[in-house]
Design a protein around this motif. Sequence first.
Motif, PDB file in Angstrom:
ATOM      1  N   ALA A 141      -6.986  -7.342  -8.690  1.00 38.15           N
ATOM      2  CA  ALA A 141      -6.197  -6.476  -7.796  1.00 38.15           C
ATOM      3  C   ALA A 141      -6.950  -5.185  -7.503  1.00 38.15           C
ATOM      4  CB  ALA A 141      -4.849  -6.145  -8.424  1.00 38.15           C
ATOM      5  N   ASN A 142      -6.795  -4.687  -6.287  1.00 37.57           N
ATOM      6  CA  ASN A 142      -7.360  -3.398  -5.887  1.00 37.57           C
ATOM      7  C   ASN A 142      -6.343  -2.317  -6.217  1.00 37.57           C
ATOM      8  OD1 ASN A 142      -8.514  -1.160  -4.647  1.00 37.57           O
ATOM      9  ND2 ASN A 142      -7.898  -1.790  -2.603  1.00 37.57           N
ATOM     10  N   LEU A 143      -6.714  -1.426  -7.133  1.00 39.92           N
ATOM     11  CA  LEU A 143      -5.852  -0.299  -7.501  1.00 39.92           C
ATOM     12  C   LEU A 143      -6.482   1.039  -7.119  1.00 39.92           C
ATOM     13  CD1 LEU A 143      -4.599  -1.515 -10.991  1.00 39.92           C
ATOM     14  CD2 LEU A 143      -3.244  -1.257  -8.921  1.00 39.92           C
ATOM     15  N   GLN A 171       0.776  -1.220   0.000  1.00 38.68           N
ATOM     16  CA  GLN A 171       0.000   0.000   0.000  1.00 38.68           C
ATOM     17  C   GLN A 171       0.815   1.281   0.000  1.00 38.68           C
ATOM     18  OE1 GLN A 171      -1.757  -1.924   3.006  1.00 38.68           O
ATOM     19  NE2 GLN A 171      -3.704  -2.274   2.051  1.00 38.68           N
ATOM     20  N   LEU A 214      -5.332  -5.491 -16.942  1.00 38.28           N
ATOM     21  CA  LEU A 214      -6.055  -4.717 -15.930  1.00 38.28           C
ATOM     22  C   LEU A 214      -7.564  -4.953 -16.008  1.00 38.28           C
ATOM     23  CD1 LEU A 214      -4.160  -1.373 -16.611  1.00 38.28           C
ATOM     24  CD2 LEU A 214      -3.701  -2.969 -14.766  1.00 38.28           C
ATOM     25  N   ALA A 270      -4.345   4.186  -6.158  1.00 32.41           N
ATOM     26  CA  ALA A 270      -2.916   3.958  -6.421  1.00 32.41           C
ATOM     27  C   ALA A 270      -2.382   5.033  -7.368  1.00 32.41           C
ATOM     28  CB  ALA A 270      -2.694   2.578  -7.014  1.00 32.41           C
ATOM     29  N   LEU A 277      -3.281  -3.199  -3.804  1.00 32.29           N
ATOM     30  CA  LEU A 277      -2.382  -2.101  -4.144  1.00 32.29           C
ATOM     31  C   LEU A 277      -3.070  -0.757  -3.953  1.00 32.29           C
ATOM     32  CD1 LEU A 277      -1.023  -3.735  -7.423  1.00 32.29           C
ATOM     33  CD2 LEU A 277       0.094  -3.697  -5.199  1.00 32.29           C
ATOM     34  N   LEU A 321      -2.875  -8.276 -13.255  1.00 31.84           N
ATOM     35  CA  LEU A 321      -3.454  -7.597 -12.099  1.00 31.84           C
ATOM     36  C   LEU A 321      -4.921  -7.980 -11.915  1.00 31.84           C
ATOM     37  CD1 LEU A 321      -1.567  -4.498 -13.127  1.00 31.84           C
ATOM     38  CD2 LEU A 321      -1.490  -5.259 -10.769  1.00 31.84           C
ATOM     39  N   LEU A 370      -0.343   5.846 -10.353  1.00 34.47           N
ATOM     40  CA  LEU A 370       0.181   5.160 -11.538  1.00 34.47           C
ATOM     41  C   LEU A 370       0.859   6.120 -12.510  1.00 34.47           C
ATOM     42  CD1 LEU A 370      -2.806   2.728 -12.243  1.00 34.47           C
ATOM     43  CD2 LEU A 370      -0.639   2.214 -11.099  1.00 34.47           C
ATOM     44  N   GLN A 379      -6.355   7.564 -13.464  1.00 34.73           N
ATOM     45  CA  GLN A 379      -5.140   6.816 -13.132  1.00 34.73           C
ATOM     46  C   GLN A 379      -4.505   6.252 -14.397  1.00 34.73           C
ATOM     47  OE1 GLN A 379      -7.519   4.456 -10.227  1.00 34.73           O
ATOM     48  NE2 GLN A 379      -5.570   4.358  -9.128  1.00 34.73           N
ATOM     49  N   THR A 381      -9.513  -5.521 -12.576  1.00 31.46           N
ATOM     50  CA  THR A 381      -9.057  -4.761 -11.414  1.00 31.46           C
ATOM     51  C   THR A 381     -10.227  -4.101 -10.703  1.00 31.46           C
ATOM     52  OG1 THR A 381      -8.637  -2.864 -12.817  1.00 31.46           O
ATOM     53  CG2 THR A 381      -6.756  -4.288 -12.332  1.00 31.46           C
ATOM     54  N   LEU A 422     -10.049   0.959 -10.194  1.00 29.07           N
ATOM     55  CA  LEU A 422      -9.230   1.662 -11.172  1.00 29.07           C
ATOM     56  C   LEU A 422     -10.061   2.722 -11.886  1.00 29.07           C
ATOM     57  CD1 LEU A 422      -6.436   1.778 -12.543  1.00 29.07           C
ATOM     58  CD2 LEU A 422      -7.298   0.100 -14.194  1.00 29.07           C
TER      59      LEU A 422
END
Length: 130
Positions: free
Chosen positions: A65-67, A26, A82, A70, A47, A62, A72, A92, A85, A88
């Motif tokens: 995945a938690n973005l 994180q 992606l 984030a 993430l 990914l 980027l 980003q 995800t 997102l």
Amino acid sequence: MPLGPAARAASPALRKIAYLPGIELQRRLPSEKPVALTFADLTGANLGGANLGGANLGGANLGGANLGGADLQRANLGGADLRRTKGLQASQVASALVFSTTKLPSDLARDPAVKARIAENEKKAAEAHG
């Protein structure tokens, strides 16, 4: 699908692939070098809020995945998957090095800012390779 030990052993290049499903990443300190996670399996990774600015995520998986939140900016997402995800946002993706090879969720692939960023990055890459 992650590669098994036999497949990784068959090629020195494949030995560098990281299998990190569910990792929690994180934050990182601003003074650290950008993260290199080329072809990493980050399935289900958390993430959210991670500083991935300038990171190389080329070819990374990914999925799930938690973005959310984030950073980027300038992250290389060429060839990254992606599509599944979480969190997102178009802003980003538009701040990253995103290309036609990046697998995006359908709503983000249609976003005008994302489409413009892809065109810009593709043009720069073509000019660089003459």
